[in-house]
Motif scaffolding. Sequence first.
Motif, PDB file in Angstrom:
ATOM      1  N   VAL A 165       0.851  -1.182   0.000  1.00  0.00           N
ATOM      2  CA  VAL A 165       0.000   0.000   0.000  1.00  0.00           C
ATOM      3  C   VAL A 165       0.887   1.232   0.000  1.00  0.00           C
ATOM      4  O   VAL A 165       1.961   1.243   0.610  1.00  0.00           O
ATOM      5  N   GLU A 166       0.457   2.246  -0.727  1.00  0.00           N
ATOM      6  CA  GLU A 166       1.138   3.535  -0.667  1.00  0.00           C
ATOM      7  C   GLU A 166       0.095   4.636  -0.779  1.00  0.00           C
ATOM      8  O   GLU A 166      -0.935   4.482  -1.434  1.00  0.00           O
ATOM      9  N   ALA A 167       0.364   5.759  -0.092  1.00  0.00           N
ATOM     10  CA  ALA A 167      -0.583   6.866  -0.065  1.00  0.00           C
ATOM     11  C   ALA A 167       0.179   8.178   0.007  1.00  0.00           C
ATOM     12  O   ALA A 167       1.272   8.252   0.575  1.00  0.00           O
ATOM     13  N   VAL A 168      -0.419   9.218  -0.581  1.00  0.00           N
ATOM     14  CA  VAL A 168       0.135  10.568  -0.559  1.00  0.00           C
ATOM     15  C   VAL A 168      -0.952  11.506  -0.055  1.00  0.00           C
ATOM     16  O   VAL A 168      -2.085  11.488  -0.564  1.00  0.00           O
ATOM     17  N   ILE A 169      -0.616  12.326   0.940  1.00  0.00           N
ATOM     18  CA  ILE A 169      -1.572  13.253   1.550  1.00  0.00           C
ATOM     19  C   ILE A 169      -1.083  14.679   1.327  1.00  0.00           C
ATOM     20  O   ILE A 169       0.115  14.970   1.506  1.00  0.00           O
ATOM     21  N   ALA A 170      -1.972  15.566   0.927  1.00  0.00           N
ATOM     22  CA  ALA A 170      -1.641  16.985   0.796  1.00  0.00           C
ATOM     23  C   ALA A 170      -1.660  17.616   2.181  1.00  0.00           C
ATOM     24  O   ALA A 170      -2.719  17.729   2.809  1.00  0.00           O
ATOM     25  N   ALA A 171      -0.497  18.013   2.673  1.00  0.00           N
ATOM     26  CA  ALA A 171      -0.392  18.539   4.040  1.00  0.00           C
ATOM     27  C   ALA A 171      -1.253  19.783   4.241  1.00  0.00           C
ATOM     28  O   ALA A 171      -1.815  20.000   5.317  1.00  0.00           O
ATOM     29  N   ALA A 172      -1.383  20.617   3.190  1.00  0.00           N
ATOM     30  CA  ALA A 172      -2.150  21.858   3.309  1.00  0.00           C
ATOM     31  C   ALA A 172      -3.640  21.621   3.473  1.00  0.00           C
ATOM     32  O   ALA A 172      -4.384  22.552   3.816  1.00  0.00           O
ATOM     33  N   SER A 173      -4.106  20.395   3.239  1.00  0.00           N
ATOM     34  CA  SER A 173      -5.545  20.125   3.299  1.00  0.00           C
ATOM     35  C   SER A 173      -6.031  19.821   4.711  1.00  0.00           C
ATOM     36  O   SER A 173      -7.178  19.418   4.897  1.00  0.00           O
ATOM     37  N   ILE A 174      -5.196  20.035   5.734  1.00  0.00           N
ATOM     38  CA  ILE A 174      -5.607  19.807   7.119  1.00  0.00           C
ATOM     39  C   ILE A 174      -6.802  20.697   7.463  1.00  0.00           C
ATOM     40  O   ILE A 174      -6.850  21.871   7.103  1.00  0.00           O
ATOM     41  N   ASP A 175      -7.784  20.134   8.160  1.00  0.00           N
ATOM     42  CA  ASP A 175      -9.008  20.853   8.511  1.00  0.00           C
ATOM     43  C   ASP A 175      -9.454  20.406   9.894  1.00  0.00           C
ATOM     44  O   ASP A 175      -9.835  19.247  10.084  1.00  0.00           O
ATOM     45  N   THR A 176      -9.400  21.339  10.856  1.00  0.00           N
ATOM     46  CA  THR A 176      -9.869  21.033  12.204  1.00  0.00           C
ATOM     47  C   THR A 176     -11.148  21.791  12.549  1.00  0.00           C
ATOM     48  O   THR A 176     -11.618  21.723  13.680  1.00  0.00           O
ATOM     49  N   GLY A 177     -11.674  22.530  11.553  1.00  0.00           N
ATOM     50  CA  GLY A 177     -12.879  23.308  11.804  1.00  0.00           C
ATOM     51  C   GLY A 177     -12.607  24.672  12.401  1.00  0.00           C
ATOM     52  O   GLY A 177     -13.541  25.391  12.759  1.00  0.00           O
ATOM     53  N   ASN A 178     -11.331  25.066  12.502  1.00  0.00           N
ATOM     54  CA  ASN A 178     -10.961  26.366  13.047  1.00  0.00           C
ATOM     55  C   ASN A 178      -9.861  26.947  12.164  1.00  0.00           C
ATOM     56  O   ASN A 178      -8.744  26.420  12.124  1.00  0.00           O
ATOM     57  N   GLY A 179     -10.174  28.026  11.426  1.00  0.00           N
ATOM     58  CA  GLY A 179      -9.236  28.579  10.455  1.00  0.00           C
ATOM     59  C   GLY A 179      -7.931  29.036  11.065  1.00  0.00           C
ATOM     60  O   GLY A 179      -6.855  28.817  10.492  1.00  0.00           O
ATOM     61  N   MET A 180      -7.974  29.695  12.230  1.00  0.00           N
ATOM     62  CA  MET A 180      -6.746  30.170  12.867  1.00  0.00           C
ATOM     63  C   MET A 180      -5.861  29.003  13.279  1.00  0.00           C
ATOM     64  O   MET A 180      -4.645  29.011  13.065  1.00  0.00           O
ATOM     65  N   ARG A 181      -6.488  27.973  13.851  1.00  0.00           N
ATOM     66  CA  ARG A 181      -5.718  26.798  14.262  1.00  0.00           C
ATOM     67  C   ARG A 181      -5.137  26.088  13.040  1.00  0.00           C
ATOM     68  O   ARG A 181      -3.976  25.655  13.050  1.00  0.00           O
ATOM     69  N   ASP A 182      -5.915  25.977  11.965  1.00  0.00           N
ATOM     70  CA  ASP A 182      -5.418  25.315  10.759  1.00  0.00           C
ATOM     71  C   ASP A 182      -4.219  26.059  10.188  1.00  0.00           C
ATOM     72  O   ASP A 182      -3.253  25.445   9.722  1.00  0.00           O
ATOM     73  N   GLY A 183      -4.276  27.397  10.229  1.00  0.00           N
ATOM     74  CA  GLY A 183      -3.148  28.179   9.741  1.00  0.00           C
ATOM     75  C   GLY A 183      -1.892  27.918  10.540  1.00  0.00           C
ATOM     76  O   GLY A 183      -0.786  27.815   9.987  1.00  0.00           O
ATOM     77  N   HIS A 184      -2.049  27.783  11.858  1.00  0.00           N
ATOM     78  CA  HIS A 184      -0.886  27.488  12.696  1.00  0.00           C
ATOM     79  C   HIS A 184      -0.345  26.089  12.415  1.00  0.00           C
ATOM     80  O   HIS A 184       0.868  25.882  12.338  1.00  0.00           O
ATOM     81  N   LEU A 185      -1.234  25.121  12.207  1.00  0.00           N
ATOM     82  CA  LEU A 185      -0.787  23.764  11.916  1.00  0.00           C
ATOM     83  C   LEU A 185      -0.029  23.689  10.588  1.00  0.00           C
ATOM     84  O   LEU A 185       0.847  22.832  10.420  1.00  0.00           O
TER      85      LEU A 185
END
Length: 282
Positions: free
Chosen positions: A150-170
């Motif tokens: 198995v192999e997978a690639v994830i776009a790191a910028a697509s992180i979503d925690t439901g909070n824009g400020m927190r996502d920007g920090h992540l």
Amino acid sequence: MDSTGAGAGTAGVRAQVRTRDGWAVQHAVLTVTDMTGTQVLRATADEDGALRTTQPLPAGPYTVIVTAVGYAPAASSAIVTASGRMDVGTVVLARQGGAELPPPGPWTIDPMHSTVAAVAQHLGISSVRGRFAEFSGRIDIAEDLAQSRVEAVIAAASIDTGNGMRDGHLRNEDFLDIEAYPHITYRSTGLSPAGPDRWTVHGELSLRGVSRPVDLDLSYLGTGPDPWGGTRAAFRATTELHREDFKMNYNQVVAAGIAAIGTTLKVELDVQAVQGDALPMG
């Protein structure tokens, strides 16, 4: 189910109950009836799927039925000779609903019907859940299951925690550092059985420029048709990551020495894969 009478040895019934992929079916029930339909013996398999009785059976023909919760029953006829012994051999039970192992070949992960999520502790009292919205991957099921990949690639910028400020920090250099490392990748290096429908996937995770061995606890949930004419297999996998292993050492300490964000991340994967090299339309 292959049943024969033995001419020598201890009287009674001998059987071994297995799944098609070789796992013991614990507590399967074997019932023997004579030609009038009268039950003459009932016994339960042990933790290893083995079934042994010492009660001799009168010579003659019988019907043997093996049942277990979650499996389709198996039935066959058997002949007992004057020895009073019945050697049923290995009884193979199929899982109810067709949840056999997926057929060998390529399988494409469907991101529209899959979830890549991570859970972190927040302030020591609650959890913050995030998910990655963009990812792709491929599973190659081998004839020898242990050779599957198995192999997978994830776009790191697509992180979503439901909070824009927190996502920007992540996304910044304290955590994912997406400008320098836009992709998170996972490639398996091996597969080992861990129980019925369960495996440990051994692999390497590359995150934030650091590659580490990471094992996934994988459960296989079954295979079936989809509305677009394809065949889908479903899996669930979990693992735990330590942020410091990937040079994510940032932590704000609030009152009483409590860390704002926990150092351990629990990763939860719910995956649907479509048989073939490409996803269907729809």
